[in-house]
Write a protein that holds these residues in place. Structure first.
Motif, PDB file in Angstrom:
ATOM      1  N   PRO A   1     -14.442  -5.342   5.503  1.00 19.69           N
ATOM      2  CA  PRO A   1     -14.648  -4.777   6.844  1.00 19.69           C
ATOM      3  C   PRO A   1     -13.577  -5.145   7.854  1.00 19.69           C
ATOM      4  O   PRO A   1     -13.355  -4.427   8.829  1.00 19.69           O
ATOM      5  CB  PRO A   1     -16.016  -5.358   7.245  1.00 19.69           C
ATOM      6  CG  PRO A   1     -16.715  -5.613   5.960  1.00 19.69           C
ATOM      7  CD  PRO A   1     -15.642  -6.026   4.996  1.00 19.69           C
ATOM      8  N   ALA A   2     -12.879  -6.264   7.623  1.00 16.47           N
ATOM      9  CA  ALA A   2     -11.866  -6.714   8.573  1.00 16.47           C
ATOM     10  C   ALA A   2     -10.518  -6.032   8.377  1.00 16.47           C
ATOM     11  O   ALA A   2      -9.629  -6.172   9.220  1.00 16.47           O
ATOM     12  CB  ALA A   2     -11.693  -8.224   8.468  1.00 16.47           C
ATOM     13  N   GLN A   3     -10.354  -5.295   7.288  1.00 20.64           N
ATOM     14  CA  GLN A   3      -9.061  -4.654   7.036  1.00 20.64           C
ATOM     15  C   GLN A   3      -8.765  -3.579   8.061  1.00 20.64           C
ATOM     16  O   GLN A   3      -9.662  -2.832   8.476  1.00 20.64           O
ATOM     17  CB  GLN A   3      -9.062  -4.008   5.649  1.00 20.64           C
ATOM     18  CG  GLN A   3      -8.916  -4.984   4.499  1.00 20.64           C
ATOM     19  CD  GLN A   3      -8.922  -4.285   3.158  1.00 20.64           C
ATOM     20  OE1 GLN A   3      -9.574  -4.741   2.236  1.00 20.64           O
ATOM     21  NE2 GLN A   3      -8.198  -3.177   3.046  1.00 20.64           N
ATOM     22  N   ALA A   4      -7.490  -3.487   8.438  1.00 23.73           N
ATOM     23  CA  ALA A   4      -7.086  -2.432   9.363  1.00 23.73           C
ATOM     24  C   ALA A   4      -7.181  -1.064   8.703  1.00 23.73           C
ATOM     25  O   ALA A   4      -7.558  -0.079   9.333  1.00 23.73           O
ATOM     26  CB  ALA A   4      -5.673  -2.686   9.856  1.00 23.73           C
ATOM     27  N   THR A   5      -6.835  -1.007   7.417  1.00 21.47           N
ATOM     28  CA  THR A   5      -6.901   0.232   6.652  1.00 21.47           C
ATOM     29  C   THR A   5      -6.945  -0.118   5.175  1.00 21.47           C
ATOM     30  O   THR A   5      -6.741  -1.276   4.805  1.00 21.47           O
ATOM     31  CB  THR A   5      -5.686   1.142   6.960  1.00 21.47           C
ATOM     32  OG1 THR A   5      -5.863   2.406   6.322  1.00 21.47           O
ATOM     33  CG2 THR A   5      -4.386   0.506   6.505  1.00 21.47           C
ATOM     34  N   SER A   6      -7.205   0.856   4.344  1.00 27.00           N
ATOM     35  CA  SER A   6      -7.234   0.606   2.899  1.00 27.00           C
ATOM     36  C   SER A   6      -5.838   0.181   2.438  1.00 27.00           C
ATOM     37  O   SER A   6      -4.844   0.821   2.787  1.00 27.00           O
ATOM     38  CB  SER A   6      -7.650   1.870   2.160  1.00 27.00           C
ATOM     39  OG  SER A   6      -8.881   2.355   2.655  1.00 27.00           O
ATOM     40  N   ASP A   7      -5.763  -0.897   1.661  1.00 27.25           N
ATOM     41  CA  ASP A   7      -4.440  -1.369   1.258  1.00 27.25           C
ATOM     42  C   ASP A   7      -4.355  -1.807  -0.202  1.00 27.25           C
ATOM     43  O   ASP A   7      -3.366  -2.418  -0.604  1.00 27.25           O
ATOM     44  CB  ASP A   7      -3.972  -2.510   2.173  1.00 27.25           C
ATOM     45  CG  ASP A   7      -4.867  -3.743   2.106  1.00 27.25           C
ATOM     46  OD1 ASP A   7      -5.767  -3.801   1.237  1.00 27.25           O
ATOM     47  OD2 ASP A   7      -4.667  -4.654   2.930  1.00 27.25           O
ATOM     48  N   HIS A   8      -5.362  -1.480  -1.013  1.00 28.71           N
ATOM     49  CA  HIS A   8      -5.291  -1.781  -2.444  1.00 28.71           C
ATOM     50  C   HIS A   8      -6.428  -1.053  -3.157  1.00 28.71           C
ATOM     51  O   HIS A   8      -7.429  -0.687  -2.548  1.00 28.71           O
ATOM     52  CB  HIS A   8      -5.399  -3.287  -2.706  1.00 28.71           C
ATOM     53  CG  HIS A   8      -6.712  -3.886  -2.335  1.00 28.71           C
ATOM     54  ND1 HIS A   8      -7.077  -4.149  -1.020  1.00 28.71           N
ATOM     55  CD2 HIS A   8      -7.782  -4.263  -3.094  1.00 28.71           C
ATOM     56  CE1 HIS A   8      -8.284  -4.667  -0.996  1.00 28.71           C
ATOM     57  NE2 HIS A   8      -8.737  -4.731  -2.232  1.00 28.71           N
TER      58      HIS A   8
END
Length: 248
Positions: A101-108
């Motif tokens: 939930p803390a990710q700015a955007t999907s990254d993996h």
């Protein structure tokens, strides 16, 4: 032919800067569909920093009433709240993403070898409760595709962030493109469909679609929304469709 699904998260992010109903997700979604997009994509995160849960019924109604031949794709981490949400909305495609939930955007993408058993249960549940096509977010790693296929998913969505991030380094971009192509070939050989998304632009989309001729669908939000500020939504959708290889 590669189809285009328009991701509306950036539109929602702009709207949410003010307590006002514009820009309208349904209004711009309608324009995108009128211009030939195959569908609309959203990623309703728990903090609702862009697409909100309340947006989904309106988008579902837009497609059902005005564009019944198009698709609604909902992305998200498969928490119980998310699963119940897609079971309520009944999208044509569900894309499961391993987001914190803390990710700015999907990254993996998923580690299918580690998470496969868990994903298998979720895929089986969603096929019964929604009848949707199930796509799983995947890194450019051919060695992961056998485990991805074992989950019972219909497609993988290749994470193209590293490819898009090489916009100023042609040699690195060529290497990333080959990784994506090799992963797509491995997935297709196992009977999986292939989608792609993240940091795709008009400029890098054409080489991707040419190198992966069986690429089923791309989901594009940030770059497409940025271009829409210059060209307008309708013309931007047409530009991206042409970049996919479509005759517009």
């Amino acid at each position: 032919m590669t189809e285009l699904s328009v991701n509306l998260n950036a539109v929602a992010l702009l709207r949410n800067r003010r307590d006002l109903p514009w820009p309208s997700m349904t209004g711009l979604g309608r324009i995108a569909l009128e211009a030939g997009a195959v569908g609309l994509t959203v990623h309703p995160r728990p903090d609702e920093r862009h697409t909100r849960r309340a947006d989904l019924p309106d988008l579902r109604t837009l497609i059902d009433t005005e564009f019944p031949d198009r698709e609604f794709n909902i992305e998200g981490n498969p928490s119980e709240d998310f699963l119940e949400l897609v079971e309520e909305i009944q999208p044509e495609q569900v894309t499961l993403v391993p987001d914190d939930p803390a990710q700015a955007t999907s990254d993996h993408g998923w580690d299918f070898k580690a998470d496969g058993a868990h994903l298998h249960k979720i895929v089986a549940r969603l096929k019964v409760t929604t009848g949707a096509r199930i796509s799983l977010f995947a890194d450019a790693d051919p060695a992961q595709m056998a485990a991805a296929a074992e989950t019972g998913c219909d497609r993988v969505e290749l994470y193209t962030g590293p490819y898009g991030g090489c916009h100023d380094d042609p040699e690195a971009q060529a290497r990333e493109l080959e990784k994506l192509a090799e992963t797509a070939e491995a997935a297709i050989a196992l009977g999986l469909g292939v989608n792609a998304g993240h940091d795709l632009t008009v400029e890098n989309l054409t080489p991707l679609a040419l190198r992966i001729p069986d690429l089923a669908e791309v989901s594009i939000g940030h770059g497409l929304t940025a271009d829409a500020l210059t060209y307008g939504m309708a013309e931007t959708v047409r530009r991206f469709r042409r970049a996919c290889g479509q005759v517009v």
